[in-house]
Design a protein around this motif. Structure first.
Motif, PDB file in Angstrom:
ATOM      1  N   LEU A  97     -29.423 -24.984  40.716  1.00 12.64           N
ATOM      2  CA  LEU A  97     -28.766 -24.207  41.769  1.00 12.64           C
ATOM      3  C   LEU A  97     -27.607 -25.002  42.360  1.00 12.64           C
ATOM      4  O   LEU A  97     -27.703 -26.225  42.542  1.00 12.64           O
ATOM      5  CB  LEU A  97     -29.751 -23.829  42.865  1.00 12.64           C
TER       6      LEU A  97
ATOM      7  N   SER B 238     -26.529 -21.607  48.345  1.00 11.75           N
ATOM      8  CA  SER B 238     -26.030 -20.244  48.575  1.00 11.75           C
ATOM      9  C   SER B 238     -25.941 -19.525  47.241  1.00 11.75           C
ATOM     10  O   SER B 238     -25.298 -20.023  46.311  1.00 11.75           O
ATOM     11  CB  SER B 238     -24.645 -20.300  49.229  1.00 11.75           C
ATOM     12  N   THR B 239     -26.553 -18.348  47.154  1.00 12.55           N
ATOM     13  CA  THR B 239     -26.457 -17.564  45.926  1.00 12.55           C
ATOM     14  C   THR B 239     -25.009 -17.206  45.626  1.00 12.55           C
ATOM     15  O   THR B 239     -24.569 -17.261  44.478  1.00 12.55           O
ATOM     16  CB  THR B 239     -27.280 -16.267  46.047  1.00 12.55           C
ATOM     17  N   TYR B 240     -24.270 -16.834  46.667  1.00 14.17           N
ATOM     18  CA  TYR B 240     -22.875 -16.445  46.471  1.00 14.17           C
ATOM     19  C   TYR B 240     -22.069 -17.602  45.887  1.00 14.17           C
ATOM     20  O   TYR B 240     -21.321 -17.429  44.918  1.00 14.17           O
ATOM     21  CB  TYR B 240     -22.258 -15.997  47.797  1.00 14.17           C
TER      22      TYR B 240
ATOM     23  N   HIS C 198     -23.177 -20.162  44.320  1.00 14.75           N
ATOM     24  CA  HIS C 198     -23.698 -20.447  42.985  1.00 14.75           C
ATOM     25  C   HIS C 198     -22.941 -19.595  41.954  1.00 14.75           C
ATOM     26  O   HIS C 198     -22.447 -20.116  40.937  1.00 14.75           O
ATOM     27  CB  HIS C 198     -25.194 -20.132  42.940  1.00 14.75           C
TER      28      HIS C 198
ATOM     29  N   VAL D 172     -29.999 -17.330  38.111  1.00 13.65           N
ATOM     30  CA  VAL D 172     -29.565 -16.029  38.645  1.00 13.65           C
ATOM     31  C   VAL D 172     -30.565 -14.952  38.265  1.00 13.65           C
ATOM     32  O   VAL D 172     -30.980 -14.131  39.101  1.00 13.65           O
ATOM     33  CB  VAL D 172     -28.155 -15.676  38.121  1.00 13.65           C
TER      34      VAL D 172
ATOM     35  N   LEU E 210     -33.773 -15.390  40.344  1.00 15.49           N
ATOM     36  CA  LEU E 210     -33.647 -15.096  41.775  1.00 15.49           C
ATOM     37  C   LEU E 210     -33.597 -13.605  42.079  1.00 15.49           C
ATOM     38  O   LEU E 210     -34.001 -13.172  43.163  1.00 15.49           O
ATOM     39  CB  LEU E 210     -32.380 -15.757  42.332  1.00 15.49           C
TER      40      LEU E 210
ATOM     41  N   LEU F 185     -29.394  -9.612  43.879  1.00 19.35           N
ATOM     42  CA  LEU F 185     -29.519 -11.029  44.202  1.00 19.35           C
ATOM     43  C   LEU F 185     -29.736 -11.218  45.700  1.00 19.35           C
ATOM     44  O   LEU F 185     -29.151 -10.501  46.518  1.00 19.35           O
ATOM     45  CB  LEU F 185     -28.259 -11.783  43.777  1.00 19.35           C
TER      46      LEU F 185
END
Length: 692
Positions: A257, A262-264, A266, A305, A308, A315
């Protein structure tokens, strides 16, 4: 499998690709008919300021408009001013670069040469205009300044789109005359000089090589090197300090990660990496199989991704980042298409599907440029075998844990890791509860940074599904995972925080079985009694026995001025209306706790939520801002609170009928599912929750 592939950015072939190309052509015809493919002579500003100050929603952008001075909020407000104009120009410049790439892809797919000319005119037009933009005089002091935009970061992203369009045309044999090429050469040189300068500032002067900026400066430079045939410079960019391999090693955790959690960001950094890999492939260099110093890889980031995402493919909005946004959905589609095509990661199919669903919902119809460039040509294609049941997962370095058990429609995602720097939230031990039909209690994401609600709500503890004290947010800190055990029958997790508040210990115990999820949150204070607040933020209001409350508010304490070390020195009070008090049943256990049943619709069924209301507890409904897509649409939060030095918040969730819950002793509860025998769960000091 081999990760090598010819012409990664290409026009896909086959009937699906032809259909997609035709739709994209129609979309270009719409823009041409409107006369909107005109390059503004003004540089763009900062897109985060494109937000309504009243509703905190992003303002409307229409790509067919040539110029705009009045900017509309979805709720009917009209905004004027240089900040909004500058933000609108960011969208306009980006949409024109995308139109160039779209036209190049349509031509490459076999459509009329007219579309090659459209792409060429935009590319050369920007090359001629770029030197006329000044190094941005209006950029904020903290920014690395661009020419076409306030930020060099935005300029880097925009430039990769334009140069990929240029390369795609060149691949198809489109020629540029001497005057056109001279303009392009100036553009490439100015771009390379500024990107190299800003890389030096980040890597050597600020000692911040891991920044997501660096990944995009690398991506922009890699495109310039590919356009100019500079293999040696590209190889140096890959191998050098702050380059592709070094950034992959320091900008991504060993658990795959991106370092900010932060997913964004990432997805943001992953897109930049994939562009560098695409450019390297033009020289026969394979970065798709490359690994960082601790095993970080593009494949690993893409698999993260897929892991998650919820069962619908959405997401989570961990730390800063939009919950849902059209441009973000395009970015997700871009990486998902490549993850499916290059690595065959079947788990990305629902992610891709959800991205295109969001784009359609945002009014972008069936024009799937990412499918044509990187995929099979159409998002309707089915890739690989049907998805298999997904397992639990721990990201130990990033600090996230995901609970799944086969057969249970419920799953969870919890956050215990690092704060996340400037993109972090005060949200340790936050819990996201998911159902196969969708996520019930998400992290609501982040509004554009130009909104005041970035700091007054969305980053605060009370906006997350965790515990606060006295309405104050947690300190910036890191929790830890003391136990993670996953078997076929159950997932048991013990998360702890000792630095959220002075003299306070937080322990969150989670036990997921094939039938239910038990959430036992313990709070212990060393000092005086305080208000202890357990928060739950469902996307739909619960159905429960309640009585109305009038004139009562919950005072949320928002940090104002701070010392250099981050400690707050003043606070602003934001009052959240308390609208109802939930009434538990009269049933009590031997310790005097009553059971409260709440229900949430979920697909064709429901999620039953059982809470133990112990003597001294109160559970109320609080009206809060909405999600980050539209904060003006209020939501109803469930607030379970007590005044004291210790609290045990015991909550159980089940898809279908509720679980009967009784507290047998201070460290044991019994759970009974209709038609099944009673189960006993014990909370131990050594191993957390034990299931019998």
């Amino acid at each position: 499998m081999s990760t090598r592939r010819e012409n990664v950015a290409h026009a896909a072939e086959g009937a699906g690709a032809l259909e997609t190309a035709a739709l994209l052509r129609q979309d270009l015809d719409r823009l041409l008919a409107a006369g909107s493919l005109v390059i503004p002579q003004e540089p763009g500003g900062w897109w985060h300021q494109y937000v309504c100050p009243h509703h905190h929603t992003e303002l409307v952008f229409r790509d067919e408009v040539v110029s705009e001075t009045v900017f509309a909020c979805p709720h009917g407000c009209s905004m004027e001013g240089e900040a909004y104009r500058g933000a609108w120009l960011v969208f306009k410049h980006q949409s024109l670069a995308r139109a160039a790439l779209q036209a190049a892809a349509v031509y490459a797919a076999g459509e009329n040469v007219r579309y090659a000319e459209v792409a060429k005119e935009l590319i050369v037009g920007y090359a001629r205009q770029f030197p006329l933009y000044p190094v941005h005089p209006d950029a904020q002091g903290w920014m690395l300044k661009g020419r076409a935009f306030h930020q060099a970061l935005t300029e880097a992203i925009w430039s990769t789109t334009l140069i990929r369009a240029y390369l795609l045309l060149r691949d198809q044999g489109v020629l540029f005359d001497a005057e056109e090429q001279a303009a392009l050469d100036v553009f490439f040189e100015l771009l390379a000089t500024s990107m190299a300068e800003y890389r030096h500032i980040l890597i050597h002067e600020r000692n911040n090589a891991e920044s997501n900026y660096t990944a995009w400066l690398n991506a922009s430079l890699s495109c310039v090197h590919a356009a100019r045939g500079e293999q040696a410079l590209l190889e140096a960019l890959i191998e050098g300090q702050g380059g592709f391999l070094h950034h992959l090693s320091i900008g991504v955790k060993p658990d795959q990660l991106e370092f900010e959690g932060s997913t964004y960001y990432h997805v943001f950094v992953l897109r930049a990496y994939l562009i560098v890999a695409e450019m390297a492939q033009r020289f026969g260099l394979d970065l798709y199989a490359a690994a960082g110093a601790e095993g970080q890889s593009l494949r690993g980031m893409l698999e993260a991704v897929a892991d998650l995402a919820d069962d619908q493919g959405a997401l989570p909005a961990l730390h800063d980042g939009p919950l849902a946004r059209g441009p973000y959905a395009r970015e997700i589609a871009e990486i998902a298409e490549q993850g499916l095509a290059i690595y065959g990661i079947v788990g990305l199919a629902p992610v891709r599907r959800e991205a295109y669903r969001q784009l359609a919902a945002a009014g972008e119809g069936e024009a799937q440029l990412e499918a044509l460039l990187y995929g099979k040509g159409t998002a309707a294609a089915v890739d690989g075998a049907p998805s298999q049941p997904r397992s639990a997962r721990l990201w130990p370095q990033s600090g996230f844990v995901l609970g799944r058990v086969a057969g249970n429609p419920l799953s969870f995602l919890a956050d215990f890791g690092e704060h996340g720097g400037s993109h972090g939230h005060y949200d340790k031990l936050h819990l996201t509860l998911m159902h196969s039909a969708g996520t019930l209690t998400p992290d609501f994401g982040m509004v554009p940074y130009g909104s005041t609600m970035r700091r007054t709500w969305f980053a605060e503890t009370a906006s997350h599904n965790t515990v606060s004290l006295g309405g104050y947010s947690q300190a910036q800190h890191e929790g830890r995972c003391l136990r993670y055990e996953a078997t076929d029958a159950a997932v048991s997790v013990w998360l702890q925080s000792t630095d959220a508040y002075a003299g306070c210990k937080l322990n969150r115990h989670l036990l997921l079985t094939g039938e239910w999820l038990l959430d036992w949150f313990q709070v212990e204070l060393a000092g005086e009694a305080q208000s202890i607040e357990w928060w739950l933020h469902p996307v739909v209001p619960p159905v429960a026995a309640s009585e109305p409350v009038e004139g009562q508010v919950f005072p949320l304490q928002i940090a104002g001025a701070k010392h250099a070390d981050g400690e707050a020195t003043s606070f602003t009070v934001v009052e959240l209306p308390v609208t109802a008090r939930y009434v538990p049943s009269v049933q009590t256990d031997g310790l005097g706790a009553a059971q409260l049943n709440l229900t949430y619709p979920a697909g064709a069924g429901a999620i039953a939520h059982t809470a133990l209301v112990q003597p001294g507890d109160e559970i109320v409904a609080v009206q809060t801002p909405g999600d980050s897509v539209d904060p003006s649409r209020a939501l109803t939060a469930v607030l379970h609170r007590r005044m004291g030095t210790r609290a045990d918040f015991i909550h159980v969730y089940r898809a279908g009928d509720p679980v009967a819950v009784k507290r047998v002793s201070a460290d044991r509860v019994s759970l009974t599912v209709p038609g099944a025998e009673e189960k006993m769960v014990q909370l131990t000091q050594e191993n957390g929750l034990l299931f019998k």
